[in-house]
Design an enzyme around this catalytic site. Structure first.
Site, PDB file in Angstrom:
ATOM      1  N   ASP A  85       0.885  -1.158   0.000  1.00  0.00           N
ATOM      2  CA  ASP A  85       0.000   0.000   0.000  1.00  0.00           C
ATOM      3  C   ASP A  85       0.933   1.220   0.000  1.00  0.00           C
ATOM      4  OD1 ASP A  85      -2.325   1.712   0.729  1.00  0.00           O
ATOM      5  OD2 ASP A  85      -1.199   1.899   2.591  1.00  0.00           O
ATOM      6  N   ASP A 103      -0.018   5.212   0.805  1.00  0.00           N
ATOM      7  CA  ASP A 103      -0.195   6.207   1.878  1.00  0.00           C
ATOM      8  C   ASP A 103      -0.263   5.544   3.244  1.00  0.00           C
ATOM      9  OD1 ASP A 103      -2.435   7.891  -0.329  1.00  0.00           O
ATOM     10  OD2 ASP A 103      -0.352   8.370   0.080  1.00  0.00           O
ATOM     11  N   ASP A 109      -1.521  -0.457   5.865  1.00  0.00           N
ATOM     12  CA  ASP A 109      -1.659   0.251   7.160  1.00  0.00           C
ATOM     13  C   ASP A 109      -3.094   0.359   7.647  1.00  0.00           C
ATOM     14  OD1 ASP A 109      -2.438   3.623   6.719  1.00  0.00           O
ATOM     15  OD2 ASP A 109      -2.295   2.209   5.063  1.00  0.00           O
TER      16      ASP A 109
HETATM   17  O1  LIG Z   1      -5.086   7.886  -0.972  1.00  0.00           O
HETATM   18  C1  LIG Z   1      -5.734   7.366  -0.040  1.00  0.00           C
HETATM   19  O2  LIG Z   1      -6.669   7.885   0.580  1.00  0.00           O
HETATM   20  C2  LIG Z   1      -5.355   5.985   0.426  1.00  0.00           C
HETATM   21  O3  LIG Z   1      -4.250   5.541  -0.251  1.00  0.00           O
HETATM   22  P1  LIG Z   1      -3.585   4.157   0.163  1.00  0.00           P
HETATM   23  O4  LIG Z   1      -4.490   3.080  -0.406  1.00  0.00           O
HETATM   24  O5  LIG Z   1      -2.219   4.217  -0.490  1.00  0.00           O
HETATM   25  O6  LIG Z   1      -3.509   4.123   1.671  1.00  0.00           O
HETATM   26 MG   LIG Z   2      -2.746   3.341   3.348  1.00  0.00          MG
END
Ligand SMILES: O=C(O)COP(=O)(O)O
Ligand SMILES: [Mg+2]
Length: 232
Positions: free
Chosen positions: A14, A16, A176
């Site tokens: 993942d 963010d 996360d």
């Molecule tokens: O951009 C977002 O809100 C979440 O992004 P992610 O899936 O990388 O945690």
């Molecule tokens: Mg994330």
């Protein structure tokens, strides 16, 4: 040789809250749009937990915090403004979490491949990973708009694995949030959860296969899973 063993094991990350701490830039962009609309900015503390379900959800939560509801067309315009602003400030304050580069080096030396499966749109994801100097380390960078489906649908992960030339039986997800853990469970792929991301509830709530508090612990967590799941 068993054909599936010819396919290198794959770590799917993942973005963010897992590879990169991007909350500051995401929340600054949200507040730039709210301010542009004459609305009150949201505090970093409140907004940080809002990250995880995609930028549009973050924008909607910021509007809701101002008790403002906008109709679809206006929301689309605000979202376009959000993406323009975010791409111009993609890595003003965003940084890789500690230990990411060392972990990628160690797994790469052991023959692992890497991919990204994120709910951030693909273009800003590539922009961010390029700005952070690691975009070329991934066999595939898949965003919310890469496939017809996105996380927590398991197929978003399965199609990412396929795009990276991997085998779902030799893949492990690293994330996360509940969204990531649900995605991995739906795809029947093992998942390691990090504790330092943007989850509003402790990650153990969502029953990942392993939990790490730093990327230095990823190797042992994967070793344990690999033994159980015959991945590597
Ligand atoms: O951009 C977002 O809100 C979440 O992004 P992610 O899936 O990388 O945690
Ligand atoms: Mg994330």
């Amino acid at each position: 040789m068993n054909k599936s063993l010819a396919i290198p094991p794959l770590l799917v990350f993942d973005l963010d809250g897992t590879l990169a701490d991007t909350a500051a830039d995401l929340v600054s962009t949200l507040n730039a749009i709210l301010t542009q609309e004459g609305l009150a900015a949201v505090s970093f503390k409140d907004a940080r937990a809002m990250v995880g379900a995609g930028a549009k959800a973050l924008l909607q939560r910021g509007l809701k915090a101002n008790d403002v509801v906008v109709e679809e067309e206006r929301l689309d315009q605000l979202f376009a403004d959000y993406l323009d602003h975010y791409e111009a400030h993609i890595a003003d304050e965003s940084v890789l979490y500690p230990g990411v580069t060392a972990a990628l080096d160690r797994f790469e030396a052991a023959g692992w491949n890497f991919a990204v499966c994120t709910n951030k749109f693909e273009a800003p994801s590539r922009l961010l990973l390029t700005a952070l100097g690691i975009a070329d380390r991934f066999k595939a960078i898949c965003g919310k708009d890469t496939f017809a489906v996105s996380k927590p649908e398991g197929d978003a992960l399965l199609q990412t694995i396929a795009k990276a030339g991997g085998d779902p039986r030799r893949a492990i997800m690293v994330g996360d949030s509940k969204t990531d853990i649900d995605t991995a469970h739906n795809a029947k792929v093992p998942v390691v959860a990090v504790t330092f991301g943007y989850t509003d509830l402790p990650v153990e709530t969502f029953e990942p296969d392993r939990i790490i508090g730093h990327f230095d612990a990823l190797w042992d967590a994967v070793e344990e899973i690999s033994a159980v799941f015959h991945v590597a």
